[in-house]
Scaffold this motif. Structure first.
Motif, PDB file in Angstrom:
ATOM      1  N   ILE A 113       0.837  -1.202   0.000  1.00 58.83           N
ATOM      2  CA  ILE A 113       0.000   0.000   0.000  1.00 58.83           C
ATOM      3  C   ILE A 113       0.871   1.251   0.000  1.00 58.83           C
ATOM      4  CG2 ILE A 113      -1.778   1.284   1.242  1.00 58.83           C
ATOM      5  CD1 ILE A 113      -2.605  -1.404   2.538  1.00 58.83           C
ATOM      6  N   LEU A 114       1.788   1.321   0.952  1.00 56.77           N
ATOM      7  CA  LEU A 114       2.596   2.532   1.132  1.00 56.77           C
ATOM      8  C   LEU A 114       3.412   2.860  -0.113  1.00 56.77           C
ATOM      9  CD1 LEU A 114       3.788   4.763   2.960  1.00 56.77           C
ATOM     10  CD2 LEU A 114       5.504   3.089   3.700  1.00 56.77           C
ATOM     11  N   ARG A 115       4.125   1.880  -0.625  1.00 53.92           N
ATOM     12  CA  ARG A 115       5.066   2.162  -1.700  1.00 53.92           C
ATOM     13  C   ARG A 115       4.391   2.420  -3.044  1.00 53.92           C
ATOM     14  NH1 ARG A 115      10.314   1.910  -1.372  1.00 53.92           N
ATOM     15  NH2 ARG A 115      11.206   1.585   0.689  1.00 53.92           N
ATOM     16  N   ASN A 116       3.146   2.009  -3.158  1.00 51.86           N
ATOM     17  CA  ASN A 116       2.426   2.281  -4.405  1.00 51.86           C
ATOM     18  C   ASN A 116       1.487   3.475  -4.300  1.00 51.86           C
ATOM     19  OD1 ASN A 116       3.141   0.057  -6.424  1.00 51.86           O
ATOM     20  ND2 ASN A 116       2.751  -1.101  -4.549  1.00 51.86           N
ATOM     21  N   ALA A 117       1.371   4.060  -3.100  1.00 50.10           N
ATOM     22  CA  ALA A 117       0.465   5.188  -2.892  1.00 50.10           C
ATOM     23  C   ALA A 117       1.190   6.493  -2.591  1.00 50.10           C
ATOM     24  CB  ALA A 117      -0.510   4.870  -1.760  1.00 50.10           C
ATOM     25  N   ALA A 118       2.270   6.429  -1.823  1.00 43.17           N
ATOM     26  CA  ALA A 118       2.928   7.643  -1.347  1.00 43.17           C
ATOM     27  C   ALA A 118       3.651   8.368  -2.486  1.00 43.17           C
ATOM     28  CB  ALA A 118       3.922   7.293  -0.243  1.00 43.17           C
ATOM     29  N   PRO A 119       3.389   9.660  -2.660  1.00 44.07           N
ATOM     30  CA  PRO A 119       4.068  10.418  -3.721  1.00 44.07           C
ATOM     31  C   PRO A 119       5.589  10.380  -3.599  1.00 44.07           C
ATOM     32  CG  PRO A 119       2.215  11.670  -2.839  1.00 44.07           C
ATOM     33  CD  PRO A 119       2.394  10.483  -1.947  1.00 44.07           C
ATOM     34  N   GLN A 120       6.094  10.375  -2.364  1.00 39.72           N
ATOM     35  CA  GLN A 120       7.548  10.364  -2.178  1.00 39.72           C
ATOM     36  C   GLN A 120       8.185   9.036  -2.556  1.00 39.72           C
ATOM     37  OE1 GLN A 120       5.201  10.690   0.135  1.00 39.72           O
ATOM     38  NE2 GLN A 120       5.831   9.939   2.159  1.00 39.72           N
ATOM     39  N   MET A 121       7.345   8.018  -2.790  1.00 37.77           N
ATOM     40  CA  MET A 121       7.851   6.711  -3.203  1.00 37.77           C
ATOM     41  C   MET A 121       7.815   6.534  -4.724  1.00 37.77           C
ATOM     42  SD  MET A 121       8.761   4.976  -0.483  1.00 37.77           S
ATOM     43  CE  MET A 121       8.510   4.955   1.298  1.00 37.77           C
ATOM     44  N   LYS A 122       7.510   7.584  -5.429  1.00 34.70           N
ATOM     45  CA  LYS A 122       7.474   7.491  -6.893  1.00 34.70           C
ATOM     46  C   LYS A 122       8.841   7.048  -7.408  1.00 34.70           C
ATOM     47  CE  LYS A 122       6.242  10.092 -11.051  1.00 34.70           C
ATOM     48  NZ  LYS A 122       5.792  11.403 -11.596  1.00 34.70           N
ATOM     49  N   GLY A 123       8.831   5.979  -8.196  1.00 37.99           N
ATOM     50  CA  GLY A 123      10.082   5.418  -8.692  1.00 37.99           C
ATOM     51  C   GLY A 123      10.821   4.573  -7.675  1.00 37.99           C
ATOM     52  N   ARG A 124      10.210   4.391  -6.486  1.00 38.68           N
ATOM     53  CA  ARG A 124      10.853   3.617  -5.422  1.00 38.68           C
ATOM     54  C   ARG A 124       9.854   2.621  -4.841  1.00 38.68           C
ATOM     55  NH1 ARG A 124      15.475   2.649  -5.097  1.00 38.68           N
ATOM     56  NH2 ARG A 124      15.271   2.299  -2.856  1.00 38.68           N
ATOM     57  N   ALA A 125       9.113   1.953  -5.716  1.00 38.17           N
ATOM     58  CA  ALA A 125       8.046   1.061  -5.253  1.00 38.17           C
ATOM     59  C   ALA A 125       8.564  -0.191  -4.564  1.00 38.17           C
ATOM     60  CB  ALA A 125       7.142   0.677  -6.426  1.00 38.17           C
ATOM     61  N   LEU A 126       9.834  -0.499  -4.729  1.00 39.52           N
ATOM     62  CA  LEU A 126      10.463  -1.611  -4.031  1.00 39.52           C
ATOM     63  C   LEU A 126      11.741  -1.114  -3.384  1.00 39.52           C
ATOM     64  CD1 LEU A 126      10.056  -4.511  -6.644  1.00 39.52           C
ATOM     65  CD2 LEU A 126       8.719  -4.160  -4.551  1.00 39.52           C
ATOM     66  N   THR A 127      12.096  -1.731  -2.258  1.00 42.04           N
ATOM     67  CA  THR A 127      13.346  -1.354  -1.600  1.00 42.04           C
ATOM     68  C   THR A 127      14.539  -1.823  -2.419  1.00 42.04           C
ATOM     69  OG1 THR A 127      13.363  -3.406  -0.314  1.00 42.04           O
ATOM     70  CG2 THR A 127      12.286  -1.492   0.687  1.00 42.04           C
ATOM     71  N   GLY A 128      15.703  -1.250  -2.102  1.00 47.19           N
ATOM     72  CA  GLY A 128      16.922  -1.684  -2.763  1.00 47.19           C
ATOM     73  C   GLY A 128      17.511  -0.617  -3.655  1.00 47.19           C
ATOM     74  N   PRO A 129      18.593  -0.949  -4.339  1.00 49.85           N
ATOM     75  CA  PRO A 129      19.314   0.046  -5.134  1.00 49.85           C
ATOM     76  C   PRO A 129      18.667   0.392  -6.461  1.00 49.85           C
ATOM     77  CG  PRO A 129      20.379  -2.091  -5.319  1.00 49.85           C
ATOM     78  CD  PRO A 129      19.285  -2.252  -4.304  1.00 49.85           C
ATOM     79  N   HIS A 130      17.678  -0.378  -6.892  1.00 43.04           N
ATOM     80  CA  HIS A 130      17.079  -0.166  -8.207  1.00 43.04           C
ATOM     81  C   HIS A 130      15.717   0.507  -8.078  1.00 43.04           C
ATOM     82  CE1 HIS A 130      20.266  -2.765  -9.579  1.00 43.04           C
ATOM     83  NE2 HIS A 130      19.837  -3.734  -8.796  1.00 43.04           N
ATOM     84  N   ASP A 133       8.712   1.423 -10.778  1.00 40.75           N
ATOM     85  CA  ASP A 133       7.528   2.278 -10.836  1.00 40.75           C
ATOM     86  C   ASP A 133       6.435   1.778  -9.903  1.00 40.75           C
ATOM     87  OD1 ASP A 133       8.702   3.916 -12.734  1.00 40.75           O
ATOM     88  OD2 ASP A 133       7.835   2.825 -14.436  1.00 40.75           O
ATOM     89  N   GLN A 134       5.621   2.714  -9.448  1.00 37.83           N
ATOM     90  CA  GLN A 134       4.455   2.363  -8.648  1.00 37.83           C
ATOM     91  C   GLN A 134       3.371   1.723  -9.521  1.00 37.83           C
ATOM     92  OE1 GLN A 134       3.741   6.336  -7.095  1.00 37.83           O
ATOM     93  NE2 GLN A 134       4.422   5.707  -5.055  1.00 37.83           N
ATOM     94  N   ILE A 135       2.583   0.860  -8.908  1.00 34.06           N
ATOM     95  CA  ILE A 135       1.440   0.229  -9.568  1.00 34.06           C
ATOM     96  C   ILE A 135       0.214   0.510  -8.701  1.00 34.06           C
ATOM     97  CG2 ILE A 135       0.444  -1.916 -10.448  1.00 34.06           C
ATOM     98  CD1 ILE A 135       3.289  -3.038 -10.641  1.00 34.06           C
ATOM     99  N   PRO A 136      -0.566   1.548  -9.018  1.00 36.55           N
ATOM    100  CA  PRO A 136      -1.684   1.950  -8.157  1.00 36.55           C
ATOM    101  C   PRO A 136      -2.673   0.830  -7.851  1.00 36.55           C
ATOM    102  CG  PRO A 136      -1.212   3.673  -9.762  1.00 36.55           C
ATOM    103  CD  PRO A 136      -0.369   2.489 -10.147  1.00 36.55           C
ATOM    104  N   ALA A 137      -2.851  -0.117  -8.751  1.00 40.12           N
ATOM    105  CA  ALA A 137      -3.813  -1.199  -8.523  1.00 40.12           C
ATOM    106  C   ALA A 137      -3.438  -2.061  -7.320  1.00 40.12           C
ATOM    107  CB  ALA A 137      -3.926  -2.073  -9.775  1.00 40.12           C
ATOM    108  N   LEU A 138      -2.159  -2.027  -6.941  1.00 37.46           N
ATOM    109  CA  LEU A 138      -1.718  -2.845  -5.810  1.00 37.46           C
ATOM    110  C   LEU A 138      -2.147  -2.268  -4.464  1.00 37.46           C
ATOM    111  CD1 LEU A 138       1.869  -3.896  -6.949  1.00 37.46           C
ATOM    112  CD2 LEU A 138      -0.252  -5.206  -7.083  1.00 37.46           C
ATOM    113  N   ILE A 139      -2.578  -1.018  -4.447  1.00 32.89           N
ATOM    114  CA  ILE A 139      -3.008  -0.404  -3.193  1.00 32.89           C
ATOM    115  C   ILE A 139      -4.226  -1.129  -2.644  1.00 32.89           C
ATOM    116  CG2 ILE A 139      -3.852   1.704  -2.109  1.00 32.89           C
ATOM    117  CD1 ILE A 139      -2.360   3.243  -4.375  1.00 32.89           C
ATOM    118  N   GLU A 140      -5.227  -1.337  -3.489  1.00 35.77           N
ATOM    119  CA  GLU A 140      -6.438  -2.028  -3.051  1.00 35.77           C
ATOM    120  C   GLU A 140      -6.136  -3.472  -2.670  1.00 35.77           C
ATOM    121  OE1 GLU A 140     -10.952  -3.148  -4.645  1.00 35.77           O
ATOM    122  OE2 GLU A 140      -9.556  -2.030  -5.932  1.00 35.77           O
TER     123      GLU A 140
END
Length: 220
Positions: A113-130, A133-140
């Protein structure tokens, strides 16, 4: 050389490791890595932990453990008492099973939820060095996963003081952190799930939990 623990107060992953360290009663120095400022992605921290994740633990011989599972394995081997993974083979299996479920069904659902919703996580939907992109459908989907997890957790705790075995374990740590951190995505176990809240309130009597409540979502 004292062990060095890389932490960021309020973040769920380092909180799990800090609780385990405090339960073991080991000595360590703390270094704060500012996740908000992106310090974990900078060259200095990347040289310590190329995975760019927090926590990391540097042992007294210089070995770097950059993942929670490695930290937990080390602590259990180096400081066997009190055990956080169970004493008997059956207990060890139960703790491992519940810890994995709490991580996958609880913590990772919050992260989804957090990584696909938070604006500050744009381009950082997964942890790590890479960057991913966010996938909004994963929030629900994450919210539905959490709702299912709350039901399992409440039912399991109906007749138990602790989650996996008859004493505090890694499974309780992971479930606790999932319950607390879910508040940042406005997801909480319903009030009628009284077994969860009884268990959660009881854990506040543990010094390791009280110490890490500072900076957790919703703490005073």
């Amino acid at each position: 050389m004292t062990m060095k623990f890389y932490d960021f107060p309020g973040a769920p992953s380092p909180r799990r490791a800090r609780i385990a360290l405090l339960e073991k009663g080991v000595s360590f120095d703390t270094v704060i890595v500012d996740l908000v400022a992106g310090e974990h992605l900078g060259d200095a921290y990347r040289a310590i932990n190329p995975g760019c994740t927090v926590p990391a633990l540097i042992l007294d011989d210089g070995t770097v453990l950059g993942e929670n599972h490695g930290i937990f394995a080390y602590l259990e081997a180096a400081y066997p008492e009190p055990s956080l993974t169970g004493e008997t083979p059956a207990e060890k299996g139960l703790v491992a099973q519940w810890n994995a479920r709490c991580e996958y069904e609880g913590l990772l659902a919050v992260a989804e939820i957090l990584r696909n919703a938070a604006p500050q996580m744009k381009g950082r939907a997964l942890t790590g060095p890479h960057g991913f992109d966010q996938i909004p459908a994963l929030i629900e989907r994450g919210a539905k996963r959490l709702a299912a997890f709350w039901s399992v957790l409440d039912a399991t705790l109906a007749e138990r003081e602790f989650l996996a075995i008859d004493r505090f374990s890694l499974a309780d740590i992971t479930a606790l952190v999932a319950v607390d951190f879910a508040k940042v995505v406005r997801q909480r176990p319903p009030a009628e799930m009284t077994n969860i809240w009884r268990w959660r309130d009881a854990l506040d009597r543990r010094p390791s939990v009280m110490a890490t409540n500072i900076g957790r979502p919703g703490s005073a």
